[in-house]
Design an enzyme around this catalytic site. Structure first.
Site, PDB file in Angstrom:
ATOM      1  N   VAL A  30       4.330   1.151   1.759  1.00 25.61           N
ATOM      2  CA  VAL A  30       4.624  -0.075   2.571  1.00 25.61           C
ATOM      3  C   VAL A  30       4.692  -1.390   1.653  1.00 25.61           C
ATOM      4  O   VAL A  30       4.027  -1.621   0.738  1.00 25.61           O
ATOM      5  CB  VAL A  30       3.546  -0.236   3.414  1.00 25.61           C
ATOM      6  CG1 VAL A  30       3.564  -1.558   4.553  1.00 25.61           C
ATOM      7  CG2 VAL A  30       3.170   1.083   4.270  1.00 25.61           C
ATOM      8  N   ASP A  53      -4.625  10.568  13.891  1.00 25.45           N
ATOM      9  CA  ASP A  53      -5.007  10.239  12.504  1.00 25.45           C
ATOM     10  C   ASP A  53      -5.735   8.880  12.667  1.00 25.45           C
ATOM     11  O   ASP A  53      -5.406   8.129  11.710  1.00 25.45           O
ATOM     12  CB  ASP A  53      -3.533  10.218  11.605  1.00 25.45           C
ATOM     13  CG  ASP A  53      -4.191  10.119  10.413  1.00 25.45           C
ATOM     14  OD1 ASP A  53      -5.501  10.736   9.981  1.00 25.45           O
ATOM     15  OD2 ASP A  53      -3.313   9.691   9.153  1.00 25.45           O
ATOM     16  N   GLY A 113       1.089  -1.055   0.052  1.00 30.41           N
ATOM     17  CA  GLY A 113      -0.112  -0.069  -0.102  1.00 30.41           C
ATOM     18  C   GLY A 113       1.070   1.266  -0.017  1.00 30.41           C
ATOM     19  O   GLY A 113       2.157   1.139   0.048  1.00 30.41           O
ATOM     20  N   GLU A 114       0.237   2.499  -0.126  1.00 25.32           N
ATOM     21  CA  GLU A 114       0.859   3.677  -0.017  1.00 25.32           C
ATOM     22  C   GLU A 114       0.412   4.587   0.723  1.00 25.32           C
ATOM     23  O   GLU A 114      -0.963   4.818   0.888  1.00 25.32           O
ATOM     24  CB  GLU A 114       1.279   4.349  -1.482  1.00 25.32           C
ATOM     25  CG  GLU A 114       0.041   4.194  -2.184  1.00 25.32           C
ATOM     26  CD  GLU A 114       0.429   5.198  -3.411  1.00 25.32           C
ATOM     27  OE1 GLU A 114       1.218   5.931  -3.788  1.00 25.32           O
ATOM     28  OE2 GLU A 114      -0.192   4.390  -4.725  1.00 25.32           O
ATOM     29  N   GLY A 115       0.800   5.858   1.188  1.00 23.16           N
ATOM     30  CA  GLY A 115       0.430   6.849   1.893  1.00 23.16           C
ATOM     31  C   GLY A 115       0.925   8.089   1.201  1.00 23.16           C
ATOM     32  O   GLY A 115       1.446   8.323   0.203  1.00 23.16           O
ATOM     33  N   LYS A 154       7.998  -0.124   5.725  1.00 22.88           N
ATOM     34  CA  LYS A 154       7.474   1.316   5.351  1.00 22.88           C
ATOM     35  C   LYS A 154       8.647   2.056   4.959  1.00 22.88           C
ATOM     36  O   LYS A 154       9.411   2.699   5.701  1.00 22.88           O
ATOM     37  CB  LYS A 154       6.612   1.775   6.392  1.00 22.88           C
ATOM     38  CG  LYS A 154       5.965   3.137   6.084  1.00 22.88           C
ATOM     39  CD  LYS A 154       5.055   3.699   7.489  1.00 22.88           C
ATOM     40  CE  LYS A 154       4.287   5.031   6.955  1.00 22.88           C
ATOM     41  NZ  LYS A 154       3.448   5.175   8.354  1.00 22.88           N
TER      42      LYS A 154
END
Length: 714
Positions: free
Chosen positions: A25, A134, A18-20, A40
């Site tokens: 990650v 968050d 995944g990504e943010g 990460k």
């Protein structure tokens, strides 16, 4: 994106998970131990950014050192090389809560199980002095077939313990951190003192989404979402999902209270409510009789401990703040105080101004006592010594001016000057021993605004904020108590050399504050010049208002130009509008009309101004203004209602929305606002007829008389 087979320290990348906003990650494997991990990795574009790298170090330190809990993703290592910055975590086999959101809507037992586990984990973090900031479904992972909840992503967590927080430098003071849809009102306002109750709000938003399948706060744009969060406007969960567990409704409504003090005070309280066994819990301030005023939190503008010393004449008497039954003389101001303080100072006129003498020069400000009577009462009472106050050592002072000898403690060129802090403790925020609710506040502060500094909603104290050359987006919670027409001295102070904490290297102190019942302008003219002006048959016309960028109606060669400074969110501007329109009809061909929109009313005025600019770009500025005044009371001005007016006038909606958010309209708005301040205007409507100024919602007859005088003089 890193390809499979690449190395990050001792870890070999296998696949992206995944990504943010800052990182991706990956599933990875330790090259020597052959153990699986989640890694990460900070994006390459941010790798050389010292602040971003520090945020990663903070996340690793927070989770590894303070968050050993089965419901929190464990950090096991960190990679910090020239090529990479990465966190190594336990690998969670499963999905995120976000991926299963709609699947759980009709499974209250599973919702309760997950939420209780998350509350237990977050409560552990709170007990360690850590606020997540968050919390959202994407940051709750469900491990294995049993879907064991694990809270992740403490990258913007806040260490709430003051001593440990002092070492955490990577998140700038006042910065708004988190994901908008789940932010608490205090985060929206960029308050620096986010607390565990801010996480409670985010958990309430999560529960709402789990139990209804919809998010509580949605809107056409970020501004509309923020407005709904701040004002606590969300659709009742039972309307969204009629089958919702009634217990969830109760818990959601309590967790989503706008005021932090009205929410659950801990994760344990919220968890007990979910289990349906919570007994009524008295709020702390109600449960301890005769409790001394609480200490204000350390923040941008106010804070410090409180206790007691009384000054009577020239003698000092020590008072025990906890003993006896005498009422505490240190209390928040009330509106009745204003009349008492003014009478004692011999101030009986309609207007009022303050002369603030500093070691760098004199600053004069008109006080907004009609709009902010409590804030102005606080300022006058403290400045004149009529109001008792506590110092940082807890001593009570009476008959002693608060501001005399206090210092300017923060300066930022072209932005702000902050003052009113004891000169010997510039690093320690101080207050008079209490706070009180906001009155006149706004997201946009005009040049020359004088406000009481604070740390968030309803935390006004004694320290002062002066806004300088440009309209500024501040916290939106300060009480504005005055307007300073001439900011020359303040500007000079702001340009002084300063240290890393923005403190001026050359000390600047407040020597005294005096009050008069008159308004002050940009500058006082010499007496002889004033006498000469009175002898002139007609005052010299001052063409001070440039027309570029503003909507103009009428012929370009008109003999008379009317320039009106208006605010669509201000009712008296609406009352003036019909008179202006009638003058335009009666003197058609001889008069043109220019509108300059400025914000003087909290919250909605800047939004309305940007919307009028967007309408102007499609040739409908005046029609748009007229429709807003006719159809929208101030309380009903929202992005959606303004958009509805635009569509009713036949405007292109997509272009309208783009222009409202665009740089051009903001630039025009800022230009008009800056001009408004330079002219020394303190309110709207303000009209200039060929440069001759007239204030207020004047009747048609008065406006026509002035126009005809100008036509005769041509």
């Amino acid at each position: 994106m890193l390809p499979a087979g690449s190395r990050v320290g001792d870890y070999e990348i296998e696949a992206e998970l995944g990504e943010g906003g800052m990182a991706r990650v990956y599933r990875a494997r330790h090259a020597l131990l052959d153990t699986p991990h989640a890694v990460k990795v900070l994006d390459s574009a941010l790798r050389t950014n010292a602040d971003a790298r520090q945020r990663f170090l903070d996340e690793a330190r927070i989770q590894a050192k303070h968050l050993d809990h089965p419901g929190i993703v464990k950090v096991t290592n960190i990679v910090a090389t020239a090529d990479h910055a990465a966190l190594v975590m336990e690998l969670i086999e499963g999905s995120s809560l976000e991926a299963l959101m709609h699947e759980l809507v009709n499974d209250p037992a599973e919702i309760r199980r997950i939420m209780l586990a998350v509350l237990d984990a977050v409560g552990h973090a709170h007990a360690a002095g850590i606020v997540h900031r968050d919390l959202k479904p994407a940051n709750v992972l469900l491990a294995g077939k049993g879907r064991v909840p694990k809270v992740s992503d403490f990258g913007i967590a806040k260490l709430s313990d003051p001593e440990r927080a002092a070492s955490k430098k990577s998140t700038h003071a006042g910065a708004r951190m988190g994901t908008l849809a789940y932010m608490s009102p205090e985060q929206i306002r960029r308050a620096k003192d986010v607390t565990p109750r801010s996480d409670i709000f985010s958990l309430g938003a999560m529960l709402y989404e789990l139990a209804t399948g919809a998010m509580p706060f949605e809107g056409a744009d970020d501004f509309e979402v923020m407005e709904k969060i701040v004002h606590g406007r969300y659709r009742p969960p039972a309307e969204v999902n009629p089958r919702i567990d009634p217990v969830f409704v109760t818990v959601i409504d309590k967790a989503l209270e706008s005021a932090p003090g009205d929410r659950y005070q801990s994760c344990d309280d919220m968890a007990a409510a979910l289990r349906e066994d919570l007994k009524p819990v008295a709020r702390p301030q109600d449960s301890v009789p005769n409790m001394a005023p609480p200490k204000s939190r350390v923040n941008l503008a106010i804070g410090g401990a409180v206790a007691g010393l009384v000054v009577i004449g020239a003698a000092l008497f020590v008072v025990d703040p906890g003993g006896g039954s005498e009422p505490d003389p240190v209390r928040p101001p009330v509106v009745e105080d204003l009349a008492i303080y003014r009478k004692a100072l011999g101030l009986h006129g309609k207007f009022m101004s303050a002369t603030i003498e500093t070691s760098a020069g004199i600053v004069r400000c008109n006080l907004l006592h009609d709009q902010s009577p409590i804030g102005v009462a606080n300022f006058i009472g403290l400045a004149s010594g009529q109001k008792p106050w506590r110092d940082g050592a807890g001593r009570i002072h009476t008959n002693q001016p608060y501001y005399d000898g206090t210092a300017v403690y923060r300066v930022i060129p072209a932005f702000l000057v902050q003052a009113g802090r004891p000169a010997d403790t510039l690093d320690v925020p101080s207050n008079p021993g209490y706070t009180f609710a906001d009155e006149k506040s706004a997201l946009i502060h005009l040049p020359g605004s004088l406000a009481l500094a604070n740390s968030g909603p309803d935390t006004n104290g004694a320290e002062l904020v002066f806004v300088l050359e440009r309209a500024q987006r501040l916290d939106g919670t300060e009480t504005i108590i005055g307007k300073c027409p001439d900011i020359t001295v303040l500007t000079a102070i702001s340009t002084l050399d300063r240290d890393s904490k923005d403190r001026p290297l050359l000390p600047v102190t407040i020597r005294s504050v005096r009050f008069e019942d008159k308004m002050v302008g940009l500058a006082e003219k010499p007496v002889e010049e004033k006498k000469q002006e009175k002898k002139q048959a007609k005052p010299e016309r001052i063409h001070i208002v440039p027309l570029e960028g503003s909507p103009v109606e009428g012929p370009s060669d008109a003999k008379v130009t009317i320039v009106a400074f208006l605010d669509l969110a201000e009712p008296y501007s609406g009352k003036l509008w019909p008179s202006l329109r009638k003058v335009m009809r009666e003197r058609a061909g001889s008069v043109n009309l220019v509108i300059k929109h400025v914000t003087v009313h909290p919250g909605t005025g800047n939004l309305a101004g940007l919307a009028m600019c967007a309408a102007r770009n499609q040739g409908k500025a005046h029609a748009f203004a007229e429709a807003v005044w006719a159809e929208l009371p101030r309380k009903d001005i929202t992005p959606a209602s303004l958009r509805k007016v635009a569509v009713s006038l036949g405007l292109d909606r997509a272009k309208f929305d783009a222009d409202v958010d665009g740089a051009l309209c903001w630039s025009r708005f800022e230009t008009d606002t800056k001009l408004f301040g330079k002219l020394g205007i303190t309110g709207v409507p303000q009209t200039f007829i060929n440069g001759r100024g007239i204030t207020g919602a004047q009747p048609y007859e008065k406006l026509l008389e002035m126009v005809d005088e100008e036509l005769k003089s041509e």
